[in-house]
Design an enzyme around this catalytic site. Structure first.
Site, short mmCIF file in Angstrom:
data_model
loop_
_atom_site.label_atom_id
_atom_site.label_comp_id
_atom_site.label_asym_id
_atom_site.label_seq_id
_atom_site.Cartn_x
_atom_site.Cartn_y
_atom_site.Cartn_z
N LYS A 52 0.85 -1.20 0.00
CA LYS A 52 0.00 0.00 0.00
C LYS A 52 0.87 1.25 0.00
O LYS A 52 0.61 2.22 -0.71
CB LYS A 52 -0.96 -0.03 1.21
CG LYS A 52 -2.10 -1.02 1.00
CD LYS A 52 -2.92 -1.32 2.24
CE LYS A 52 -3.93 -2.43 1.92
NZ LYS A 52 -4.72 -2.90 3.04
N GLN A 96 -5.07 -1.69 9.15
CA GLN A 96 -4.97 -3.03 8.55
C GLN A 96 -5.61 -4.08 9.47
O GLN A 96 -5.32 -4.15 10.66
CB GLN A 96 -3.49 -3.37 8.30
CG GLN A 96 -3.26 -4.64 7.52
CD GLN A 96 -3.79 -4.59 6.08
OE1 GLN A 96 -3.82 -3.54 5.46
NE2 GLN A 96 -4.22 -5.72 5.56
N ASP A 119 -11.29 2.57 3.20
CA ASP A 119 -11.62 1.14 3.05
C ASP A 119 -13.12 0.96 2.79
O ASP A 119 -13.54 -0.12 2.37
CB ASP A 119 -11.29 0.39 4.35
CG ASP A 119 -9.93 -0.28 4.34
OD1 ASP A 119 -9.53 -0.79 3.28
OD2 ASP A 119 -9.28 -0.29 5.40
N1 GUN Z 1 -7.18 -7.01 5.59
C1 GUN Z 1 -7.42 -7.75 4.48
N2 GUN Z 1 -7.93 -6.98 3.50
C2 GUN Z 1 -8.00 -5.72 3.99
C3 GUN Z 1 -8.43 -4.49 3.45
O1 GUN Z 1 -8.87 -4.38 2.29
N3 GUN Z 1 -8.33 -3.42 4.27
C4 GUN Z 1 -7.86 -3.51 5.56
N4 GUN Z 1 -7.84 -2.40 6.28
N5 GUN Z 1 -7.47 -4.65 6.09
C5 GUN Z 1 -7.53 -5.74 5.30
#
Ligand code: GUN
Length: 281
Positions: A52, A96, A119
């Protein structure tokens, strides 16, 4: 033999567009910023967070990482989020998941300002998705829709089957395909006669989290197969939810793992972050 749907290629095209939008904001004196929070030492989460941050760098977005120890309390995490909610450098906040078990994930999601919830996990944004307002896109499902569009796979009138009912993928995926006039079915671990259901799908989305779960007998000839899985098989090799070698012989289109859905999820997160900054112009 199925045609590969290359998420890296779709992603590169989209990121080039995002880079231009960030440059246009910069010209107006606006910087774009994403705060990324990671709690504990989950190695998969570390890889996602690094990717990211790399994505941010690629398109000119500032990323601010907050790596917190496993023993961080919920109160400490909520206090950081409160700070970031009020930080004007930060257009998007991403915490996350999964979080350590002593922290209540939904409380954390609820504490993020919906305006910075890139998100699209906050109930406010989930509600908007339900009524068809996609100010913030659910990243993984929106990435899948972009891939389908890129390869001219139309959803309208198609029988779409999603395996998996998670809040992150299964449920919002169904909403997006419904908006595009697909006929949508969500299957899950308690579905009776799963193979019978999936065998009727024109478009099959696998979001199960189990290596090689979808076998050729579960897939219709000529189906479009999208693999959301990111697993390690018995040999430790990265693989999806779909038994690729046998399903690619039956499908018309298929996404590989890696290099399919994964890159698009991050790209759509960047799209949401740029949108957040564009709203304040
Ligand atoms: N864990 C697995 N996929 C995601 C996601 O798309 N966003 C976040 N914040 N955590 C995750």
């Amino acid at each position: 033999m199925a045609e590969l749907m290359n998420g890296k290629e779709v992603s590169a095209a989209k990121r080039a567009e995002l880079k231009e939008r960030v440059a246009a904001l910069n010209e107006k004196g606006i910087q774009v910023g994403l705060a990324v929070i990671i709690v504990g030492n989950n190695s998969a989460s570390r890889v996602y967070v690094n990717n990211k941050k790399k994505g941010c760098e690629e398109i000119g977005v500032n990323s601010y990482e907050y790596a917190l120890p496993e023993e961080t309390t919920q109160a400490q995490l909520l206090s950081l989020i409160d700070e970031l909610n009020n930080d004007s450098r930060v257009n998007g906040i991403l915490c996350q998941l999964p979080l350590p078990s002593h922290i209540d994930e939904q409380s954390v999601i609820n504490s993020i300002n919906p305006e910075k919830d890139v998100d699209a996990f906050h109930p406010f944004n989930v509600g908007h998705i339900m009524i068809g307002d996609y100010t913030y896109l659910p990243c993984t499902p929106a990435g899948i829709m972009e891939i389908l569009k890129y390869y001219n796979v139309s959803v309208a009138g198609k029988r779409c089957v999603v395996i998996g009912r998670s809040n992150i993928v299964g449920k919002p995926m169904a909403m997006l395909m419904l908006k595009e006039n697909g006929t949508v079915e969500i299957c899950h671990s308690r579905t009776a006669g799963l193979a019978e259901e999936t065998s009727r799908a024109d478009i099959l989305v696998a979001a199960v989290g189990k290596a090689d779960f979808v076998t050729a007998d579960m897939v219709k000839d000529g189906a479009v197969v999208v693999d959301v899985g990111m697993n390690r098989n018995a040999e430790g090799k990265l693989c999806g939810d779909v038994c690729f070698d046998e399903v690619e012989k039956k499908a018309s289109y298929i996404t590989p793992v890696p290099g399919g859905v994964g890159p698009m999820t991050i790209t759509m997160l960047l799209e949401n972050t740029v949108r957040s900054a564009e709203k304040i112009v």
